[in-house]
Design a protein around this motif. Sequence first.
Motif, PDB file in Angstrom:
ATOM      1  N   ILE A   1     -34.062  36.067   3.222  1.00 56.15           N
ATOM      2  CA  ILE A   1     -33.552  36.767   4.396  1.00 56.15           C
ATOM      3  C   ILE A   1     -32.042  36.595   4.548  1.00 56.15           C
ATOM      4  N   TRP A   2     -31.387  36.014   3.558  1.00 52.07           N
ATOM      5  CA  TRP A   2     -29.928  35.877   3.622  1.00 52.07           C
ATOM      6  C   TRP A   2     -29.284  37.203   3.250  1.00 52.07           C
TER       7      TRP A   2
ATOM      8  N   VAL B   1     -27.688  42.511  -2.945  1.00 51.43           N
ATOM      9  CA  VAL B   1     -27.850  42.519  -4.396  1.00 51.43           C
ATOM     10  C   VAL B   1     -29.085  43.327  -4.793  1.00 51.43           C
ATOM     11  N   GLU B   2     -30.194  43.086  -4.123  1.00 48.88           N
ATOM     12  CA  GLU B   2     -31.429  43.795  -4.467  1.00 48.88           C
ATOM     13  C   GLU B   2     -31.288  45.291  -4.215  1.00 48.88           C
ATOM     14  N   GLY B   3     -30.703  45.663  -3.088  1.00 50.49           N
ATOM     15  CA  GLY B   3     -30.499  47.077  -2.802  1.00 50.49           C
ATOM     16  C   GLY B   3     -29.553  47.734  -3.783  1.00 50.49           C
ATOM     17  N   SER B   4     -28.511  47.026  -4.198  1.00 53.20           N
ATOM     18  CA  SER B   4     -27.553  47.569  -5.160  1.00 53.20           C
ATOM     19  C   SER B   4     -28.217  47.832  -6.509  1.00 53.20           C
ATOM     20  N   ARG B   5     -29.093  46.942  -6.935  1.00 52.52           N
ATOM     21  CA  ARG B   5     -29.800  47.154  -8.211  1.00 52.52           C
ATOM     22  C   ARG B   5     -30.671  48.408  -8.138  1.00 52.52           C
TER      23      ARG B   5
ATOM     24  N   GLY C   1     -35.885  49.764   2.269  1.00 53.31           N
ATOM     25  CA  GLY C   1     -36.188  49.676   3.691  1.00 53.31           C
ATOM     26  C   GLY C   1     -36.131  48.247   4.190  1.00 53.31           C
ATOM     27  N   LEU C   2     -36.709  47.331   3.406  1.00 55.71           N
ATOM     28  CA  LEU C   2     -36.659  45.912   3.762  1.00 55.71           C
ATOM     29  C   LEU C   2     -35.234  45.393   3.696  1.00 55.71           C
TER      30      LEU C   2
ATOM     31  N   GLY D   1     -31.097  43.262  11.058  1.00 55.09           N
ATOM     32  CA  GLY D   1     -31.495  42.116  11.867  1.00 55.09           C
ATOM     33  C   GLY D   1     -30.332  41.156  12.069  1.00 55.09           C
ATOM     34  N   TRP D   2     -29.589  40.884  11.002  1.00 55.20           N
ATOM     35  CA  TRP D   2     -28.405  40.026  11.114  1.00 55.20           C
ATOM     36  C   TRP D   2     -27.368  40.641  12.058  1.00 55.20           C
TER      37      TRP D   2
END
Length: 434
Positions: free
Chosen positions: A379-380, A386-390, A401-402, A409-410
Motif C-alpha cells: 500500500i506504499w 511502479v506496478e501501474g507504469s509496467r 484500478g487498485l 487513498g493517500w
Amino acid sequence: MQAVPHKSLEKFGLQKTDMFGIVFLLAGFILSVLSLFSGVLSRTENNLRALKIWVVDFDGSMSPYDDIEPIIGPIITDIIMEDFSSARQCPTLIQCTPHSFQNDSMAVRQAVYEEQVYAAVIINANATSSLQAAVTSGSPSYDPLGIAQIVYNSARDENTYYAYIIPTLFQLQTKVITKFGPRWIEMMRSNGSLNDPRIPTQALSPSIGFTEIDLRPFSPAVATPSVSIGLIYLIIIAYFAFPFLMPIHNRLNNKRQGRPVKASHMLLWRLMSNFVAYFILSFFYSLIPLAFGIPFSNPRGSTTEVIMNGNEYGKSSFVVYWMLNWVGMTALGLPSENMAMIIGAPWSALWLTFWVISNVSTGFYPLDLAPGFYKWGYIWPLHRVVEGSRTILFGTHSRIGLDFGVLFGWVGVSILLFPFAAAIADWKAVSKKK
C-alpha cells in the motif's frame, strides 16, 4: 561542578552534550531507517521457494493425440521433478494436471500473464507423436523445439526474472536435454531403429528442445528509469515543490488592505496550488520517456502471445501514464508537506530520507522475496506507481484500478490531515515569535 560551554557553541546557547545528543539521534536514525533498505533483501535466497513455476504435461491429453501412449511428456516431467522438487534456494516447481486447464495450453499462458505464477513449462500434446513420426517416417522437417514450451513474463519484474527465474529455466532445460538423450537412445536401440538411415539427425540429438515464450519482454533498456531508479526523482520533485512555493503562500498570507486572508481560503489555495503544480511537473516528468523513444501508442495485443511494448491503453497510454504520475506525485508530495509543517527544518530532511528509502525498498524489489514484515509495502505509493507504469508501458496484467485507488487513498488522508498540520505550523511560528 557545572559544565563549561564550548566556546564555539556558546553563542548558540549549546553545550557539548547537545551536539552529541543530536549525533546519537542521527546514529539511531541510520540504524533504524537505513536498515529498511538492506532488510528487504535480507532473506531473498531463503524465500526463493515463494517463486512458483508450473510444470504441465499435455502429452497425449487431447485429440487427435489422445490415442497414443505418451512417452516423452512423462519422462521430461520425471526428470524435472526429480532434480528440482527438493532443491533449496530455488524457485518451487509444481506439477499440474492438464485437466486443471481444461486441456488447453493457452490457459496456462493466460495464468502466467495474469501473474498467478512466475513461469510455466508446457509439454505439448503432440510431443510423443511428433517424435515417433520423425523416427518412423524419417521426416526431415522435425523440429525438436516443438516438443515443449517455457513461458514467462519478464516485464513483470525484470530483475527477479534475470536473476532467478531465467537462470533456473536454463538450468532446467540443460538437465532435461542431457538426461533425456541417453534414455531416448536406449529406447531406440531396444526397438532396433537406431541404425535406420531415414531417421533425421535432429530426432536423435538433441531429439527434444524448448521454445521460450516471453509474453511481455522488458524492452527497451531506456525504460528502466521509468519503473525503477528514475522514480526517486518523482519523490524528490514532489518534496521540493513545497519550499519553492512557500514564499508565494507567505505573500498571500500577509494582510491585504488591512484584512488578513481567511484561514480556510489559505488552506484551499495551498491545496489547489499543489495540485496544479504537481499536474504540470508530472507532465514534464512523463515527457522524458516519451522523448527517449519509449512507445506509448502500440496496441495492447493478445495476452497469450508475445507482444513487445504492448501499451495497455493504445494511443491513450501517454495520458494514463501522465495521470498516474500526477496522482502518484500528489500521494508522495502531500504527506511530505504535512510532515514538513509538523516537524519543521532540519528534521524534515530525516522524513525525506525515510520516505525515499521506504518507498524504494518496497517499490523496486519483489515483496514475494522480502520478509513478511514488508507486506505493508503493497500500500506504499511508489509500489503502486511502479506496478501501474509496467501495465501502461509493457501491457502486463492490469491492476490499474487498485493502483489508482491506493494512491487516491493517500491523497485523501493527506488532505484530511492538512489543516491540522497547518495549524501546528502556525502555532510553532507564533511560539517562535514570542
